[in-house]
Design a protein around this motif. Structure first.
Motif, PDB file in Angstrom:
ATOM      1  N   ARG A  99       5.435   7.358   7.641  1.00 13.81           N
ATOM      2  CA  ARG A  99       5.537   8.769   7.987  1.00 13.81           C
ATOM      3  C   ARG A  99       5.776   9.632   6.747  1.00 13.81           C
ATOM      4  O   ARG A  99       6.296   9.194   5.750  1.00 13.81           O
ATOM      5  N   SER A 100       5.366  10.864   6.880  1.00 10.70           N
ATOM      6  CA  SER A 100       5.677  11.920   5.916  1.00 10.70           C
ATOM      7  C   SER A 100       4.836  11.921   4.646  1.00 10.70           C
ATOM      8  O   SER A 100       4.968  12.835   3.852  1.00 10.70           O
ATOM      9  N   TYR A 101       4.000  10.912   4.446  1.00 12.96           N
ATOM     10  CA  TYR A 101       3.186  10.910   3.236  1.00 12.96           C
ATOM     11  C   TYR A 101       1.863  11.614   3.495  1.00 12.96           C
ATOM     12  O   TYR A 101       1.105  11.233   4.380  1.00 12.96           O
ATOM     13  N   GLU A 102       1.566  12.636   2.690  1.00 13.89           N
ATOM     14  CA  GLU A 102       0.334  13.394   2.851  1.00 13.89           C
ATOM     15  C   GLU A 102      -0.850  12.593   2.354  1.00 13.89           C
ATOM     16  O   GLU A 102      -0.778  11.936   1.312  1.00 13.89           O
TER      17      GLU A 102
ATOM     18  N   GLU B  32       3.672  11.911  14.833  1.00 17.32           N
ATOM     19  CA  GLU B  32       3.625  12.905  13.770  1.00 17.32           C
ATOM     20  C   GLU B  32       2.286  13.621  13.926  1.00 17.32           C
ATOM     21  O   GLU B  32       1.244  12.978  13.985  1.00 17.32           O
ATOM     22  N   ARG B  49       1.646  20.244   8.973  1.00 14.68           N
ATOM     23  CA  ARG B  49       2.135  19.159   9.821  1.00 14.68           C
ATOM     24  C   ARG B  49       3.417  19.602  10.494  1.00 14.68           C
ATOM     25  O   ARG B  49       4.142  20.459   9.970  1.00 14.68           O
TER      26      ARG B  49
END
Lengths: 114, 111
Positions: A99-102, B32, B49
């Motif tokens: 998660r959270s990695y572009e 997500e 996002r």
């Protein structure tokens, strides 16, 4: 940095042949993902690799395989090509996995199977 | 299974009009959500996002878990907003992830 690069830009193959597509991630990025985008559709997730290990797999047959090298570049291999494999193949790189990695996308390789 | 639905393939609005690109998702865990944009002859790029909760180029998107939606909004459309917009969901556990994109919506802003 040129960003994510992919080669070749275009290629034409015949049914039954094999193809190898290549991807070089952004410097420092350790994760590479592959997507297939058929005309008129959104990208479909094929694989994700991180630190040379598979970390995600989409619903694609075993004819599709990939690997990641020590320099974090990656290859996507497709065996026994079918007409339906004609698509734009996108590679995306990110700093890490999870998660959270572009993700940063490359320009794609246009594969045509005749 | 995870799924992303974008009901409109094409959305045409006049310059200065509000824009809303719809996205609904299906996922059993905690997803997500992302919006990606592809301008003409350019690469696919991240627009925003849900975890960052920021406004990019005047666009915002709020995750509504009750309605399982992540609609993209902008109060006043500009001609440069014309592009393909893709909603995407990333799900999985630990380091094992899968990303699902919607079919995409082409936004056409009429001058």
């Amino acid at each position: 940095d040129a960003g994510v690069t992919q080669s070749p830009t275009h290629l034409i193959k015949t049914r039954g042949q094999h193809v190898t597509l290549r991807c070089s991630p952004i410097s420092g990025h350790k994760s590479v993902s592959w997507y297939q985008q058929v005309l008129g559709q959104g990208p479909q997730f094929i694989f994700q690799y991180y630190e040379k290990e598979e970390r995600g797999r989409g619903n694609f047959p075993d004819r599709f395989s990939a690997r990641q090298f020590p320099n974090y570049s990656s290859e996507l291999n497709v065996n026994a090509l079918l007409l339906g494999d004609s698509a734009l193949y996108l590679c995306a790189s990110s700093l890490g996995s999870g998660r959270s990695y572009e993700q940063y996308f490359g320009p794609g390789t246009r594969l045509t199977v005749t | 299974a995870q799924r992303v639905t974008q009901p409109e393939k094409l959305l045409s609005v006049f310059k200065g009009a509000p824009v809303e690109l719809k996205c609904n998702y299906s996922y059993s865990g905690s997803p997500e959500l992302f919006w990606y944009v592809q301008y003409s002859r350019q690469r696919l790029q991240l627009l925003l996002r849900h975890i960052s909760r920021e406004s990019i180029k005047g666009f915002t998107a709020d995750l509504n878990k009750g309605e399982t939606s992540f609609h993209l909004k902008k109060p006043f459309a500009q001609e440069e907003d014309s592009a393909m917009y893709y909603c995407a969901l990333r799900g999985g556990s630990g380091g094992y992830q899968k990303v699902t994109f919607g079919i995409g919506t082409k936004l056409q802003v009429i001058p």
